[in-house]
Write a protein that holds these residues in place. Structure first.
Motif, PDB file in Angstrom:
ATOM      1  N   ARG A 140      -7.266   1.293  -1.586  1.00 45.51           N
ATOM      2  CA  ARG A 140      -8.232   1.555  -0.507  1.00 45.51           C
ATOM      3  C   ARG A 140      -6.561   1.675   0.347  1.00 45.51           C
ATOM      4  NH1 ARG A 140     -11.453  -3.174  -1.245  1.00 45.51           N
ATOM      5  NH2 ARG A 140     -10.160  -4.654   0.477  1.00 45.51           N
ATOM      6  N   ILE A 141      -5.643   1.303   0.700  1.00 45.09           N
ATOM      7  CA  ILE A 141      -4.890   1.691   0.857  1.00 45.09           C
ATOM      8  C   ILE A 141      -3.560   2.690   0.825  1.00 45.09           C
ATOM      9  CG2 ILE A 141      -1.839   0.464   1.492  1.00 45.09           C
ATOM     10  CD1 ILE A 141      -3.159  -2.156   1.804  1.00 45.09           C
ATOM     11  N   MET A 142      -3.645   3.119  -0.755  1.00 44.40           N
ATOM     12  CA  MET A 142      -3.138   4.119  -1.401  1.00 44.40           C
ATOM     13  C   MET A 142      -3.836   5.231  -0.564  1.00 44.40           C
ATOM     14  SD  MET A 142      -0.145   3.774  -1.760  1.00 44.40           S
ATOM     15  CE  MET A 142       0.030   5.223  -3.117  1.00 44.40           C
ATOM     16  N   LYS A 143      -5.133   5.047  -0.676  1.00 45.91           N
ATOM     17  CA  LYS A 143      -5.894   6.199  -0.591  1.00 45.91           C
ATOM     18  C   LYS A 143      -5.974   6.364   1.201  1.00 45.91           C
ATOM     19  CE  LYS A 143     -11.071   7.392  -0.318  1.00 45.91           C
ATOM     20  NZ  LYS A 143     -10.768   8.594   0.549  1.00 45.91           N
ATOM     21  N   SER A 186      -3.621  10.002   5.127  1.00 46.63           N
ATOM     22  CA  SER A 186      -3.138   9.747   6.523  1.00 46.63           C
ATOM     23  C   SER A 186      -2.357  11.424   6.245  1.00 46.63           C
ATOM     24  CB  SER A 186      -2.348   9.121   7.618  1.00 46.63           C
ATOM     25  OG  SER A 186      -3.843   7.879   6.991  1.00 46.63           O
ATOM     26  N   ASP A 187      -2.122  11.550   5.389  1.00 42.68           N
ATOM     27  CA  ASP A 187      -0.879  12.759   4.480  1.00 42.68           C
ATOM     28  C   ASP A 187       0.350  12.003   4.776  1.00 42.68           C
ATOM     29  OD1 ASP A 187      -2.214  14.525   4.229  1.00 42.68           O
ATOM     30  OD2 ASP A 187      -2.554  15.410   6.175  1.00 42.68           O
ATOM     31  N   ILE A 188       0.504  10.949   4.157  1.00 45.42           N
ATOM     32  CA  ILE A 188       1.826  10.361   4.642  1.00 45.42           C
ATOM     33  C   ILE A 188       2.105   9.098   2.430  1.00 45.42           C
ATOM     34  CG2 ILE A 188       2.782   7.537   4.704  1.00 45.42           C
ATOM     35  CD1 ILE A 188       0.811   7.049   7.353  1.00 45.42           C
ATOM     36  N   LEU A 189       3.069  10.326   2.916  1.00 46.72           N
ATOM     37  CA  LEU A 189       3.911  10.404   1.490  1.00 46.72           C
ATOM     38  C   LEU A 189       4.766   9.012   1.204  1.00 46.72           C
ATOM     39  CD1 LEU A 189       4.547  11.882  -1.429  1.00 46.72           C
ATOM     40  CD2 LEU A 189       6.394  11.548  -0.596  1.00 46.72           C
ATOM     41  N   VAL A 190       3.927   7.830  -0.105  1.00 50.43           N
ATOM     42  CA  VAL A 190       4.637   6.541  -0.303  1.00 50.43           C
ATOM     43  C   VAL A 190       5.700   6.609  -1.438  1.00 50.43           C
ATOM     44  CG1 VAL A 190       3.689   4.647  -1.048  1.00 50.43           C
ATOM     45  CG2 VAL A 190       3.046   5.636   0.307  1.00 50.43           C
ATOM     46  N   ASP A 191       6.628   6.062  -1.428  1.00 50.87           N
ATOM     47  CA  ASP A 191       8.239   6.140  -2.206  1.00 50.87           C
ATOM     48  C   ASP A 191       8.387   4.713  -2.163  1.00 50.87           C
ATOM     49  OD1 ASP A 191       9.738   7.530  -4.206  1.00 50.87           O
ATOM     50  OD2 ASP A 191      11.047   8.485  -2.894  1.00 50.87           O
ATOM     51  N   ASP A 192       8.163   4.156  -3.584  1.00 52.49           N
ATOM     52  CA  ASP A 192       8.168   2.232  -3.678  1.00 52.49           C
ATOM     53  C   ASP A 192       9.548   2.254  -4.399  1.00 52.49           C
ATOM     54  OD1 ASP A 192       5.691   1.513  -2.662  1.00 52.49           O
ATOM     55  OD2 ASP A 192       4.860   2.215  -4.637  1.00 52.49           O
ATOM     56  N   VAL A 246      12.290   3.551  -3.315  1.00 51.08           N
ATOM     57  CA  VAL A 246      13.442   3.149  -1.727  1.00 51.08           C
ATOM     58  C   VAL A 246      12.565   2.369  -0.837  1.00 51.08           C
ATOM     59  CG1 VAL A 246      13.345   4.282   0.220  1.00 51.08           C
ATOM     60  CG2 VAL A 246      12.965   5.982  -1.460  1.00 51.08           C
ATOM     61  N   PHE A 247      13.637   1.574  -0.993  1.00 54.21           N
ATOM     62  CA  PHE A 247      13.252  -0.385  -0.299  1.00 54.21           C
ATOM     63  C   PHE A 247      14.651   0.077   0.848  1.00 54.21           C
ATOM     64  CE2 PHE A 247      15.388  -4.828   0.634  1.00 54.21           C
ATOM     65  CZ  PHE A 247      14.743  -4.924   0.211  1.00 54.21           C
ATOM     66  N   THR A 248      13.673  -0.991   1.645  1.00 51.33           N
ATOM     67  CA  THR A 248      13.971  -0.954   3.000  1.00 51.33           C
ATOM     68  C   THR A 248      13.659  -2.580   3.068  1.00 51.33           C
ATOM     69  OG1 THR A 248      14.487  -0.574   5.535  1.00 51.33           O
ATOM     70  CG2 THR A 248      11.966   0.296   4.140  1.00 51.33           C
ATOM     71  N   ILE A 249      14.908  -3.081   4.044  1.00 51.04           N
ATOM     72  CA  ILE A 249      14.622  -4.407   4.629  1.00 51.04           C
ATOM     73  C   ILE A 249      13.149  -4.555   5.793  1.00 51.04           C
ATOM     74  CG2 ILE A 249      15.343  -6.238   6.301  1.00 51.04           C
ATOM     75  CD1 ILE A 249      17.085  -6.420   3.043  1.00 51.04           C
ATOM     76  N   ASP A 250      12.826  -3.566   6.690  1.00 49.70           N
ATOM     77  CA  ASP A 250      12.593  -4.087   7.576  1.00 49.70           C
ATOM     78  C   ASP A 250      11.307  -2.333   7.077  1.00 49.70           C
ATOM     79  OD1 ASP A 250      10.647  -3.941  10.135  1.00 49.70           O
ATOM     80  OD2 ASP A 250      12.559  -3.109  11.214  1.00 49.70           O
ATOM     81  N   PRO A 251      10.304  -1.952   6.509  1.00 47.06           N
ATOM     82  CA  PRO A 251       9.680  -1.567   6.401  1.00 47.06           C
ATOM     83  C   PRO A 251       8.714  -0.879   7.785  1.00 47.06           C
ATOM     84  CG  PRO A 251       8.554  -2.655   4.845  1.00 47.06           C
ATOM     85  CD  PRO A 251      10.183  -3.353   5.597  1.00 47.06           C
ATOM     86  N   MET A 252       8.722  -1.342   8.830  1.00 51.70           N
ATOM     87  CA  MET A 252       8.060  -1.358  10.227  1.00 51.70           C
ATOM     88  C   MET A 252       8.653  -0.584  11.036  1.00 51.70           C
ATOM     89  SD  MET A 252       5.044  -1.741   9.641  1.00 51.70           S
ATOM     90  CE  MET A 252       4.446  -2.180  10.956  1.00 51.70           C
ATOM     91  N   LYS A 253       9.868  -0.487  11.205  1.00 57.47           N
ATOM     92  CA  LYS A 253      11.048   0.411  11.565  1.00 57.47           C
ATOM     93  C   LYS A 253      10.462   2.464  11.152  1.00 57.47           C
ATOM     94  CE  LYS A 253      15.495   0.451   9.167  1.00 57.47           C
ATOM     95  NZ  LYS A 253      16.571   0.240   9.347  1.00 57.47           N
ATOM     96  N   PHE A 254       9.757   2.683   9.908  1.00 54.05           N
ATOM     97  CA  PHE A 254       9.320   3.680   9.834  1.00 54.05           C
ATOM     98  C   PHE A 254       7.914   4.325  10.445  1.00 54.05           C
ATOM     99  CE2 PHE A 254      12.676   2.314   6.918  1.00 54.05           C
ATOM    100  CZ  PHE A 254      14.121   3.221   7.093  1.00 54.05           C
ATOM    101  N   TYR A 255       7.102   3.273  10.243  1.00 52.75           N
ATOM    102  CA  TYR A 255       6.163   3.850  11.008  1.00 52.75           C
ATOM    103  C   TYR A 255       6.323   4.107  12.558  1.00 52.75           C
ATOM    104  CZ  TYR A 255       3.324   2.766   7.150  1.00 52.75           C
ATOM    105  OH  TYR A 255       3.076   2.346   5.791  1.00 52.75           O
TER     106      TYR A 255
END
Length: 122
Positions: free
Chosen positions: A97-100, A105-111, A113-122
């Motif tokens: 459901r999250i991926m849907k 939302s037309d957001i591309l997910v690229d797993d 790429v690693f980041t310590i703080d993913p929320m900073k990209f929202y």
């Protein structure tokens, strides 16, 4: 799950598991371990700060937003399942459901790429 890779983390720091066990058993590092445990305990519910935002941003229900927020802390499906008391297939369906929601939302997910703080990209 995180403990499974603790040997690799320790190795990078030049510490062996024997060093850790010796320090714990002798009490020579008691303050360091207590400080670490206190820090982990204090931040145990820090993921909750992102739940409302993820609900609004991706139009998720509270349960799915909680799963995603925990995933952003570095937890995989097995750990999330245990933390929330859910069956692993329930967590797997939440990820579907999250991926849907990302796709809707037309957001591309690229797993990759690693980041310590993913929320900073929202």
């Amino acid at each position: 799950m995180a403990a499974r890779y603790s040997g690799e983390v320790l190795s990078e720091a030049g510490i062996t598991m024997d060093d850790v066990l010796e320090a714990v058993n002798s009490g020579s590092d008691t303050k360091r371990w207590k400080d670490l445990a206190d820090e982990m305990y204090a931040g145990r519910d820090g993921y909750l700060a992102n739940v409302d935002y993820l609900m609004k941003r991706l139009l998720l229900d509270r349960g799915d937003a909680t799963v995603l927020s925990l995933h952003f802390t570095g937890m995989g499906p097995e750990a999330i399942s245990r933390k929330l008391g859910l069956e692993e297939d329930e967590v797997s369906r939440a990820f579907d459901r999250i991926m849907k929601a990302y796709s809707d939302s037309d957001i591309l997910v690229d797993d990759t790429v690693f980041t310590i703080d993913p929320m900073k990209f929202y």
